[in-house]
Motif scaffolding. Structure first.
Motif, mmCIF file in Angstrom:
data_model
loop_
_atom_site.group_PDB
_atom_site.id
_atom_site.type_symbol
_atom_site.label_atom_id
_atom_site.label_comp_id
_atom_site.label_asym_id
_atom_site.label_seq_id
_atom_site.Cartn_x
_atom_site.Cartn_y
_atom_site.Cartn_z
ATOM 1 N N PRO A 9 66.045 32.265 31.833
ATOM 2 C CA PRO A 9 64.675 32.010 31.390
ATOM 3 C C PRO A 9 64.415 30.515 31.309
ATOM 4 N N HIS A 10 63.166 30.138 31.435
ATOM 5 C CA HIS A 10 62.802 28.724 31.375
ATOM 6 C C HIS A 10 62.917 28.241 29.925
ATOM 7 N N PRO A 11 63.594 27.133 29.694
ATOM 8 C CA PRO A 11 63.749 26.659 28.308
ATOM 9 C C PRO A 11 62.528 25.905 27.812
ATOM 10 N N ARG A 12 62.409 25.834 26.523
ATOM 11 C CA ARG A 12 61.428 24.931 25.913
ATOM 12 C C ARG A 12 62.192 23.827 25.200
ATOM 13 N N HIS A 13 61.666 22.635 25.219
ATOM 14 C CA HIS A 13 62.314 21.496 24.563
ATOM 15 C C HIS A 13 61.670 21.315 23.199
ATOM 16 N N ALA A 14 62.487 21.317 22.154
ATOM 17 C CA ALA A 14 61.922 21.270 20.806
ATOM 18 C C ALA A 14 62.914 20.645 19.833
ATOM 19 N N MET A 15 62.380 20.291 18.676
ATOM 20 C CA MET A 15 63.182 19.772 17.581
ATOM 21 C C MET A 15 63.670 20.945 16.742
ATOM 22 N N LEU A 16 64.948 20.902 16.338
ATOM 23 C CA LEU A 16 65.542 21.931 15.498
ATOM 24 C C LEU A 16 66.225 21.298 14.298
ATOM 25 N N SER A 17 66.408 22.112 13.276
ATOM 26 C CA SER A 17 67.242 21.714 12.144
ATOM 27 C C SER A 17 67.912 22.961 11.600
ATOM 28 N N GLY A 18 68.878 22.776 10.718
ATOM 29 C CA GLY A 18 69.420 23.891 9.969
ATOM 30 C C GLY A 18 68.495 24.217 8.811
ATOM 31 N N TRP A 19 68.911 25.172 7.973
ATOM 32 C CA TRP A 19 68.082 25.611 6.863
ATOM 33 C C TRP A 19 67.855 24.504 5.835
ATOM 34 N N GLY A 20 68.794 23.562 5.753
ATOM 35 C CA GLY A 20 68.627 22.449 4.827
ATOM 36 C C GLY A 20 67.701 21.359 5.340
ATOM 37 N N ARG A 21 67.238 21.504 6.596
ATOM 38 C CA ARG A 21 66.308 20.546 7.221
ATOM 39 C C ARG A 21 66.944 19.174 7.424
ATOM 40 N N TYR A 22 68.263 19.159 7.389
ATOM 41 C CA TYR A 22 69.026 17.929 7.643
ATOM 42 C C TYR A 22 70.326 18.322 8.321
#
Length: 457
Positions: A9-22
């Motif tokens: 599938p075609h990927p999307r480029h995005a910002m991620l974090s864990g549940w702690g947002r850090y």
């Protein structure tokens, strides 16, 4: 298992974090609908890849900065269930919340659950999650009979205690670094009701809390304590324990026994924006009020399953209370002979630092298998720390305290431990490295966590 060749599938480029947002990271994110698409993602590109479920690992275990992430939440079919044995076969993207929706009304509950139901079963195996019953039932992996693992070549291997056993134990607690879990078989627990019969106990200090855990160990399957990290001197570690077993029909009041497996949904408030309310004053006030409010009740208390197991799930987006910089959840464990001294040492350090949180949890662990599994017999403390100046350095000092007493820190919640500390805390690393090298000789499965800790070096 056989798969057909297809394109990724075609990927999307995005910002991620864990549940702690850090911390934050950028990645190309793939979200396959079918196993064949997943196989194309895994085998069609040699760059680094890590699997991700609902993103509830607190730190960087499911992050892969400037590399690829595969989101497995669409691979979430329930495939078979045998009510006579309780054996469930499903895809790894199934969540505990989905299991509860489908099977609790039928009288079945997951054998082990962490403090949130919004986790996938694949991610739960990768983190080898534990619950409030670890002292009796160990971790989730103890109730998994087998799983199918897609390794770096795209091949799918059946892993169990008898078949590909080394890979089974390397994957359990291996943080997704041996391959992608596709399907699994899990033994569900039969229950008569969706309520727990138990007790609420106030403990005036850490010694009283440990005494209560030990005294009630054989009586109750589930036990957990909220702990006041602002208390000092003779009240150091004062706690409120919740203990319980699933209630039988005979233990329920008549009004609940009429419909014992269904509980009306409650309103779930949400935190609409970043609102940093955690500071030394608010924490001290909350802890004092919370301890005073929870008066010990005589006799037994009936708890509903949701409030007993998942109190934080009732508040959506609750990490926003820590502000935009996020938070780190620090969870450590000590062996039995060192647990009391370790708890006292760390609690005193937290009190002196004025970095306490109102989300602090104490549990007792039992026996545990797994090359990189976190639990060991003893006591574990989990506490949230807002990301503030000097916080990372403070946690380094806690690491040293835990390490000198033979303890360790949970990888699924870590975002900052050093490679040297990791190696000292996890003595089975070389066994895990050997199993990973066979399944992933080119180290295609890696993450921000694995690179930070230099896990394959």
């Amino acid at each position: 298992m056989t798969t057909t060749t297809t394109s990724a599938p075609h990927p999307r480029h995005a910002m991620l974090s864990g549940w702690g947002r850090y911390p934050l990271s950028e990645s190309d994110i793939y979200r396959p609908d079918r196993i064949a698409e997943l196989q194309a993602v895994v085998s069609g590109n040699s760059s680094s890849l890590i699997a991700r479920g609902l993103g509830r690992a607190y730190g960087d275990a499911a992050l892969n900065d400037q590399n690829r992430v595969v989101d497995l939440t669409r691979l979430n079919r329930v495939l078979a269930f045998d009510p006579a044995s309780g054996l469930l076969r499903c895809e790894a993207g199934v969540t505990i919340a989905e299991l509860l929706d489908v099977f609790l009304p039928r009288g079945f509950f997951p054998p082990v659950t962490p403090g949130t139901r919004f986790v996938t079963l694949g991610g739960s195996i990768a983190a080898d999650v534990h619950g409030k019953n670890h002292h009796r039932d160990s971790s989730l992996a103890s109730h998994v009979t087998w799983f199918d693992l897609m390794v770096a070549s795209g091949e799918v291997l059946r892993c169990s205690r008898e078949e590909n056993a080394a890979l089974f134990w390397a994957t359990v607690g291996g943080m997704g670094l041996t391959g992608v879990i596709l399907e699994l078989e899990l033994r569900m627990r039969r229950v008569e009701s969706a309520y727990l019969d138990g007790e609420l106990i106030r403990a005036g200090n850490i010694d009283a809390a440990i005494e209560a855990f030990e005294r009630l160990d054989a009586q109750y399957r589930y036990s957990v304590a909220w702990i006041d990290c602002n208390s000092v001197k003779s009240a150091l570690g004062r706690s409120i324990l919740n203990v319980g077993n699933f209630a039988t029909l005979a233990q329920l009041p008549r009004n609940l026994a009429q419909n014992p497996l269904n509980i009306a949904p409650k309103l779930s408030p949400f935190v609409p924006f970043d609102f940093p309310v955690v500071n030394s004053l608010t924490v001290r006030m909350f802890n004092a009020v919370n301890y005073a409010f929870h008066r010990e009740k005589p006799g037994h208390t009936i708890f509903d399953w949701n409030s007993f197991f998942y109190p934080l799930d009732s508040i959506r987006n609750w990490p926003r209370i820590y502000g935009k910089r996020g938070f780190v959840q620090y969870q450590c464990v000590w062996p039995p002979a060192e647990s009391r001294a370790g708890l006292v040492e760390v609690l005193e350090a937290i009190t002196r630092s004025r970095r306490a949180s109102f989300l602090a949890v104490l549990k007792k662990f039992g026996a545990q298998d797994g090359m990189l599994s976190f639990p060991m017999p003893g006591y574990t403390l989990a506490i949230d720390f807002p990301v503030t100046d000097g916080m990372l350095e403070f946690l380094d000092t806690l690491d040293a305290m835990v390490l000198k007493r033979g303890g360790r820190v949970y990888l699924a919640k870590d975002a900052r431990m050093s490679p040297e500390t990791f190696r000292a805390m996890y003595p089975n690393l070389s066994k895990w490295q050997a199993a990973k090298a066979l399944a992933d000789p080119e180290n295609r499965f890696s993450s921000s966590l694995s690179r930070r800790l230099r896990m394959t070096e």
